[in-house]
Design an enzyme around this catalytic site. Structure first.
Site, PDB file in Angstrom:
ATOM      1  N   ASP A  34       0.855  -1.395   0.209  1.00 53.37           N
ATOM      2  CA  ASP A  34       0.212  -0.032  -0.365  1.00 53.37           C
ATOM      3  C   ASP A  34       0.670   1.531   0.068  1.00 53.37           C
ATOM      4  OD1 ASP A  34       1.074  -0.336   2.610  1.00 53.37           O
ATOM      5  OD2 ASP A  34      -0.927  -0.541   3.634  1.00 53.37           O
ATOM      6  N   ARG A  96      11.500  27.290  -1.593  1.00 55.14           N
ATOM      7  CA  ARG A  96      11.593  27.941  -1.692  1.00 55.14           C
ATOM      8  C   ARG A  96       9.872  29.157  -1.913  1.00 55.14           C
ATOM      9  NH1 ARG A  96      11.839  25.351  -8.007  1.00 55.14           N
ATOM     10  NH2 ARG A  96      11.798  23.536  -6.734  1.00 55.14           N
ATOM     11  N   LYS A 192      13.551  39.008 -13.302  1.00 59.68           N
ATOM     12  CA  LYS A 192      13.085  38.023 -13.529  1.00 59.68           C
ATOM     13  C   LYS A 192      12.289  37.664 -13.100  1.00 59.68           C
ATOM     14  CE  LYS A 192      13.265  33.100 -11.608  1.00 59.68           C
ATOM     15  NZ  LYS A 192      13.745  32.255 -11.299  1.00 59.68           N
ATOM     16  N   SER A 223      14.525  23.699 -12.330  1.00 57.82           N
ATOM     17  CA  SER A 223      13.579  22.814 -12.791  1.00 57.82           C
ATOM     18  C   SER A 223      12.804  22.436 -13.539  1.00 57.82           C
ATOM     19  CB  SER A 223      12.270  23.339 -11.354  1.00 57.82           C
ATOM     20  OG  SER A 223      11.149  22.711 -11.185  1.00 57.82           O
ATOM     21  N   GLY A 225      13.300  24.222 -16.777  1.00 60.95           N
ATOM     22  CA  GLY A 225      13.409  24.866 -17.237  1.00 60.95           C
ATOM     23  C   GLY A 225      13.632  26.488 -17.827  1.00 60.95           C
ATOM     24  N   THR A 227      13.234  29.302 -16.417  1.00 57.53           N
ATOM     25  CA  THR A 227      13.782  30.112 -15.970  1.00 57.53           C
ATOM     26  C   THR A 227      15.307  30.230 -17.098  1.00 57.53           C
ATOM     27  OG1 THR A 227      13.790  30.358 -13.911  1.00 57.53           O
ATOM     28  CG2 THR A 227      15.415  31.572 -14.380  1.00 57.53           C
TER      29      THR A 227
HETATM   30  C1  R5P Z   1      14.072  30.085  -8.192  1.00 64.80           C
HETATM   31  O1  R5P Z   1      13.727  31.773  -7.633  1.00 64.80           O
HETATM   32  C2  R5P Z   1      15.502  29.011  -7.630  1.00 64.80           C
HETATM   33  O2  R5P Z   1      16.063  30.344  -7.710  1.00 64.80           O
HETATM   34  C3  R5P Z   1      15.192  28.814  -9.991  1.00 64.80           C
HETATM   35  O3  R5P Z   1      15.518  30.476 -10.263  1.00 64.80           O
HETATM   36  C4  R5P Z   1      13.650  28.229 -10.363  1.00 64.80           C
HETATM   37  O4  R5P Z   1      13.801  27.515  -8.812  1.00 64.80           O
HETATM   38  C5  R5P Z   1      14.227  27.561 -11.657  1.00 64.80           C
HETATM   39  O5  R5P Z   1      12.962  26.209 -11.787  1.00 64.80           O
HETATM   40  P1  R5P Z   1      12.596  26.572 -13.241  1.00 64.80           P
HETATM   41  O6  R5P Z   1      13.995  25.980 -13.693  1.00 64.80           O
HETATM   42  O7  R5P Z   1      11.542  25.846 -13.295  1.00 64.80           O
HETATM   43  O8  R5P Z   1      12.240  28.217 -13.503  1.00 64.80           O
END
Ligand code: R5P
Length: 290
Positions: A34, A96, A192, A223, A225, A227
């Site tokens: 489970d 975060r 950003k 994460s 990508g 950014t």
């Molecule tokens: C957040 O501000 C972190 O420093 C990274 O910029 C963020 O987690 C990157 O995430 P992703 O690849 O989804 O843009």
């Protein structure tokens, strides 16, 4: 001293044990039908300094399972009378969310800090710090491990005519630490705006940048990508080639293939085919300091 490799960090934990000249064992983790989990120490714990090593990302065990695993191991180690109990988190998730963005929302960074009070010390490799400027502001038993030295050594060996690029305001903390070990690098930090979990906008810069062969975009986490992709568009205005360097390569939703036009690399805080930068040395150094 006993180093225990949890489900996210067997290889790194073995290297840490070697560096400390300590005994090593995997944590035995079983799943019931489970999906409940059971953990077991295969070596005696009583009277020993126990160091759990766990990186919190998704592999065959989810991030959330990994949290339960580590808490079960920690409470068990206490019951079995460990003398000292440390956690090394090469990557610690949930940092975060450090503010209540919407009414009624959880602040996961604070909750993780509370859950991990069970440890005498929690060593975190390059934690995501944004609205909390220092770990001690919300996580009193935690200590940051910087891996700027390993990253800058890697840059020195593999790049010549480059500029370091921070994709957003927070990234300055990592960019500046890495820049300290490099001979007068050019540096630029973008601004950003986050539009949603997977969408960001990099504000266009008015000032002209001197042209460089390569832009190394440095962030703590890759994460989705998003950014990196947006920052790369801006960096291409002054660099021929782009390298996306994330300290922690989560690569959610197959973002490695979204970034395939570019060189991508990360540290081995999270193992993957691009985790080329070994951070064992800084972790061992910090653990020796205690
Ligand atoms: C957040 O501000 C972190 O420093 C990274 O910029 C963020 O987690 C990157 O995430 P992703 O690849 O989804 O843009």
């Amino acid at each position: 001293m006993l180093v225990i490799g949890c489900s996210g960090s067997h290889n790194l934990a073995k290297e840490i044990a070697k560096g400390l000249n300590a005994n090593y064992a995997d944590l035995v983790v079983d799943k019931f039908p489970d999906n409940e989990i059971r953990v077991r120490f295969s070596k005696s714990i009583k009277g020993r300094k126990v160091i759990l090593v766990q990186s919190f990302y998704n592999n065959s065990h989810s991030v959330n399972d990994k949290i339960v695993e580590v808490l079960f191991a920690a409470y068990t180690a206490r019951e079995l009378k460990a003398k000292k109990l440390f956690l090394v988190a090469p990557y610690l998730a949930y940092l975060r969310e450090d503010k209540r963005f919407e009414k009624g929302e959880s602040i996961s960074a604070k909750i993780i800090a509370k859950l991990f009070k069970i440890f005498d010390k929690v060593f975190i490799v390059e934690p995501h710090l944004h609205r909390f400027k220092k770990l001690k502001d919300f996580f009193p038993n935690a200590k940051k491990i910087s891996v700027a030295r390993e990253i800058s050594d890697y840059i020195k060996k593999n790049f010549e005519d480059y500029i370091l690029v921070g994709p957003d305001q927070e990234s300055w903390q990592w960019v500046k630490d890495i820049a300290k070990y490099l001979p007068k690098p050019s540096v630029v930090v973008f601004k950003k705006e986050r539009i949603g979990p997977e969408k960001v906008r990099i504000l266009k810069r008015k000032r002209k940048q001197k042209k460089k062969q390569e832009a190394i975009i440095i962030d703590d986490i890759i994460s989705t990508g998003g950014t990196m992709l947006e920052a790369a568009k801006e960096a291409k205005k002054f660099a021929k080639k782009i390298c996306c360097l994330g300290i922690h390569g989560i690569f959610a939703k197959n973002s490695l293939s979204r970034l395939k036009k570019y060189k991508v690399m990360s540290t081995n805080s999270i193992p993957s085919r691009v985790s080329k930068i070994d951070i064992t040395e800084s972790i061992v150094k910090e653990l020796k300091r205690g």
